[in-house]
Scaffold this active site. Structure first.
Site, PDB file in Angstrom:
ATOM      1  N   ARG A  91       0.925  -1.782  -0.432  1.00 35.91           N
ATOM      2  CA  ARG A  91      -0.350  -0.442  -0.082  1.00 35.91           C
ATOM      3  C   ARG A  91       0.556   1.356  -0.030  1.00 35.91           C
ATOM      4  O   ARG A  91       0.611   2.092  -0.571  1.00 35.91           O
ATOM      5  CB  ARG A  91      -1.397  -0.044   1.098  1.00 35.91           C
ATOM      6  N   ASP A 151      -9.932  -5.034   8.465  1.00 35.36           N
ATOM      7  CA  ASP A 151      -9.263  -5.813   9.027  1.00 35.36           C
ATOM      8  C   ASP A 151      -9.808  -6.213  10.202  1.00 35.36           C
ATOM      9  O   ASP A 151      -9.472  -7.522  10.864  1.00 35.36           O
ATOM     10  CB  ASP A 151      -7.595  -5.017   9.543  1.00 35.36           C
ATOM     11  N   ARG A 154     -12.233  -8.849   9.000  1.00 35.35           N
ATOM     12  CA  ARG A 154     -11.641 -10.085   8.758  1.00 35.35           C
ATOM     13  C   ARG A 154     -11.081 -10.925  10.071  1.00 35.35           C
ATOM     14  O   ARG A 154     -11.780 -11.750  10.029  1.00 35.35           O
ATOM     15  CB  ARG A 154     -10.632  -9.463   8.104  1.00 35.35           C
ATOM     16  N   HIS A 178      -3.418   0.721   8.843  1.00 26.21           N
ATOM     17  CA  HIS A 178      -4.190  -0.608   7.880  1.00 26.21           C
ATOM     18  C   HIS A 178      -2.972  -0.994   6.654  1.00 26.21           C
ATOM     19  O   HIS A 178      -3.036  -0.833   5.772  1.00 26.21           O
ATOM     20  CB  HIS A 178      -4.924  -0.046   7.331  1.00 26.21           C
TER      21      HIS A 178
HETATM   22  P1  NAD Z   1     -10.220   1.543  -9.479  1.00 22.61           P
HETATM   23  O1  NAD Z   1      -9.431   1.558 -10.232  1.00 22.61           O
HETATM   24  O2  NAD Z   1     -11.176   0.536  -9.755  1.00 22.61           O
HETATM   25  O3  NAD Z   1     -11.072   2.831  -9.659  1.00 22.61           O
HETATM   26  C1  NAD Z   1     -10.282   4.253  -9.376  1.00 22.61           C
HETATM   27  C2  NAD Z   1     -10.997   5.655  -9.186  1.00 22.61           C
HETATM   28  O4  NAD Z   1     -10.844   6.076  -9.239  1.00 22.61           O
HETATM   29  C3  NAD Z   1     -11.097   5.257 -11.575  1.00 22.61           C
HETATM   30  O5  NAD Z   1     -12.288   5.182 -11.461  1.00 22.61           O
HETATM   31  C4  NAD Z   1     -10.315   6.513 -11.627  1.00 22.61           C
HETATM   32  O6  NAD Z   1     -11.058   7.352 -12.768  1.00 22.61           O
HETATM   33  C5  NAD Z   1     -10.575   7.643 -10.493  1.00 22.61           C
HETATM   34  N1  NAD Z   1      -9.690   8.675 -10.425  1.00 22.61           N
HETATM   35  C6  NAD Z   1      -8.660   8.361 -10.503  1.00 22.61           C
HETATM   36  N2  NAD Z   1      -8.194   9.432 -10.533  1.00 22.61           N
HETATM   37  C7  NAD Z   1      -9.064  10.625  -9.895  1.00 22.61           C
HETATM   38  C8  NAD Z   1      -8.999  11.667  -9.570  1.00 22.61           C
HETATM   39  N3  NAD Z   1      -8.302  12.572  -9.660  1.00 22.61           N
HETATM   40  N4  NAD Z   1     -10.338  12.696  -9.845  1.00 22.61           N
HETATM   41  C9  NAD Z   1     -11.343  11.128  -9.368  1.00 22.61           C
HETATM   42  N5  NAD Z   1     -11.351  10.238  -9.295  1.00 22.61           N
HETATM   43  C10 NAD Z   1     -10.346   9.845 -10.199  1.00 22.61           C
HETATM   44  O7  NAD Z   1      -9.885   1.551  -8.266  1.00 22.61           O
HETATM   45  P2  NAD Z   1     -10.336   0.999  -7.098  1.00 22.61           P
HETATM   46  O8  NAD Z   1     -10.184  -0.645  -6.884  1.00 22.61           O
HETATM   47  O9  NAD Z   1     -11.443   1.254  -6.529  1.00 22.61           O
HETATM   48  O10 NAD Z   1      -9.554   1.170  -5.313  1.00 22.61           O
HETATM   49  C11 NAD Z   1      -9.464   2.434  -4.932  1.00 22.61           C
HETATM   50  C12 NAD Z   1      -8.890   2.858  -3.861  1.00 22.61           C
HETATM   51  O11 NAD Z   1      -9.773   1.816  -2.871  1.00 22.61           O
HETATM   52  C13 NAD Z   1      -7.257   2.813  -4.214  1.00 22.61           C
HETATM   53  O12 NAD Z   1      -6.557   2.926  -3.311  1.00 22.61           O
HETATM   54  C14 NAD Z   1      -7.253   1.086  -3.623  1.00 22.61           C
HETATM   55  O13 NAD Z   1      -6.422   0.765  -3.031  1.00 22.61           O
HETATM   56  C15 NAD Z   1      -7.850   1.663  -2.077  1.00 22.61           C
HETATM   57  N6  NAD Z   1      -8.532   0.146  -1.836  1.00 22.61           N
HETATM   58  C16 NAD Z   1      -8.711   0.447   0.022  1.00 22.61           C
HETATM   59  C17 NAD Z   1      -9.270  -0.029   1.176  1.00 22.61           C
HETATM   60  C18 NAD Z   1      -9.392   0.196   2.143  1.00 22.61           C
HETATM   61  O14 NAD Z   1      -9.131  -0.833   2.811  1.00 22.61           O
HETATM   62  N7  NAD Z   1      -9.121   1.413   2.840  1.00 22.61           N
HETATM   63  C19 NAD Z   1      -9.669  -1.759   0.224  1.00 22.61           C
HETATM   64  C20 NAD Z   1      -9.941  -1.474  -1.216  1.00 22.61           C
HETATM   65  C21 NAD Z   1      -8.835  -0.635  -1.772  1.00 22.61           C
END
Ligand code: NAD
Length: 317
Positions: A91, A151, A154, A178
């Site tokens: 991450r 987490d 989980r 996380h």
């Molecule tokens: P994804 O690629 O499917 O979606 C990300 C979206 O962000 C895309 O649609 C993209 O077009 C958009 N984006 C990028 N730059 C942008 C901007 N400047 N303005 C507006 N939109 C913008 O990714 P995802 O699978 O949805 O994951 C998103 C984030 O969530 C990642 O950083 C991932 O690591 C994180 N995540 C966090 C957890 C958690 O427990 N906190 C769990 C899963 C994923």
């Protein structure tokens, strides 16, 4: 308790996490207006159409594509935009890419004059929560990271599965980062108020080996890596975790969740965002709860904090 009258959420990032969260919120029904924003217009419109076509099966709500002006009267603004983890990537590797994206996004959100609670899911989530806090200038209680809510879920699920009890009757927390340095609080984990040393002695499942803590925590810690290897991304459970947090905010539920937020001396830590159990309500993080950790858990939390501080030091916000 609050009401759900006219409640509005803006989700920035209509990717897998943002869209799954919107889907979960639609079913949950706590928000009457769900607005989505994404730089990828085609994807955004596709997701909004797909969600709206299910409207006849849920409580009526407005789901639409919007702009940053929509943040002005939003109750909660959720940041899920950014790059996600590639197989084998930590991450932390995501940090510089996502900080640049957040400089743009958080500037636009705050320019709307919003008084919303900001909820961050983008990874590395503790650092991105800190970045959001600094960029927005909002008071700490109004900037929340999803932290280790997922987490902890989980962990509770895996304990419940092993002990054959309902997950909701398992009380156990993961705190700290996380990520790879997260800390399971085994010393306080319990089922129905009974700690595992005593529970295992009376348990009828008869696994004969006590709680396999290392095995269970190994699964928790490596869950994201395994899911990403298998299907490319994780989104169902985080979608539900975000729903739980957003609902606790909008309905002023005062749920205790291991969200990430600014620490101000708890466990001897400050000026960083990490997860500890916190009371979450309409005004955001209402209270942070300092647990009575064992010496070993406290040392692990310190280690997690040192790591986060080191990375924070490299940040150019
Ligand atoms: P994804 O690629 O499917 O979606 C990300 C979206 O962000 C895309 O649609 C993209 O077009 C958009 N984006 C990028 N730059 C942008 C901007 N400047 N303005 C507006 N939109 C913008 O990714 P995802 O699978 O949805 O994951 C998103 C984030 O969530 C990642 O950083 C991932 O690591 C994180 N995540 C966090 C957890 C958690 O427990 N906190 C769990 C899963 C994923």
């Amino acid at each position: 308790m609050g009401s759900d009258r006219g409640s509005k959420v803006v989700i920035i990032g209509a990717g897998l996490v943002g869209s799954t969260f919107a889907y979960s919120l639609m079913i949950n029904g706590a928000f009457s207006e769900i607005v989505m924003i994404d730089v990828n217009r085609a994807r955004l419109e596709g997701e909004v159409m797909d969600l709206n076509h299910g409207m006849s099966f849920v409580r009526p709500a407005t789901v639409r594509a919007g702009t940053y002006e929509d943040c002005a009267d939003a109750d909660v603004v959720v940041l899920t935009a950014g790059a996600n983890q590639k197989p084998g990537e930590t991450r932390i590797d995501l940090l510089s890419r996502n900080t640049a994206i957040f400089r743009d996004i958080v500037g636009k959100v705050t320019a709307s004059g919003t008084e919303a609670i900001l909820l961050v899911a983008t990874n590395p989530v503790d650092i991105m929560t800190y970045v959001t806090l600094r960029l927005s200038g909002f008071p700490p209680e109004r900037v929340i990271g999803s932290g280790t809510v997922l987490d902890s879920s989980r962990l509770r699920y895996l304990i419940g599965r092993h002990c054959r009890v309902d997950t909701s009757n398992v009380h156990a927390y993961v705190i700290g980062e996380h990520g790879d340095s997260e800390v399971p609080v085994w010393s306080l984990a319990n089922i129905a108020g009974v700690r595992f040393t005593d529970y295992c002695a009376v348990c009828s499942v008869g696994c004969g080996r006590g709680l396999p803590k290392d095995e269970i925590f190994g699964e928790v810690k490596n869950a994201a890596y395994r899911i990403i290897e298998g299907k490319g991304a994780t989104y169902y459970a985080i979608g539900l975790a975000l729903t739980e947090i957003a609902e606790s905010i909008i309905r002023d539920e005062h749920s205790i969740l291991t969200v990430s937020g600014l620490l101000s001396g708890q466990h001897g830590l400050r000026d960083m965002c990490l997860s500890i159990p916190s009371v979450v309500g309409r005004k955001g993080i209402l209270m942070r709860i300092e647990l009575g950790l064992s010496t070993e858990e406290q040392a692990l939390l310190q280690r997690s904090a040192v790591l986060i501080k080191e990375i924070q030091g490299q940040l150019k916000i």
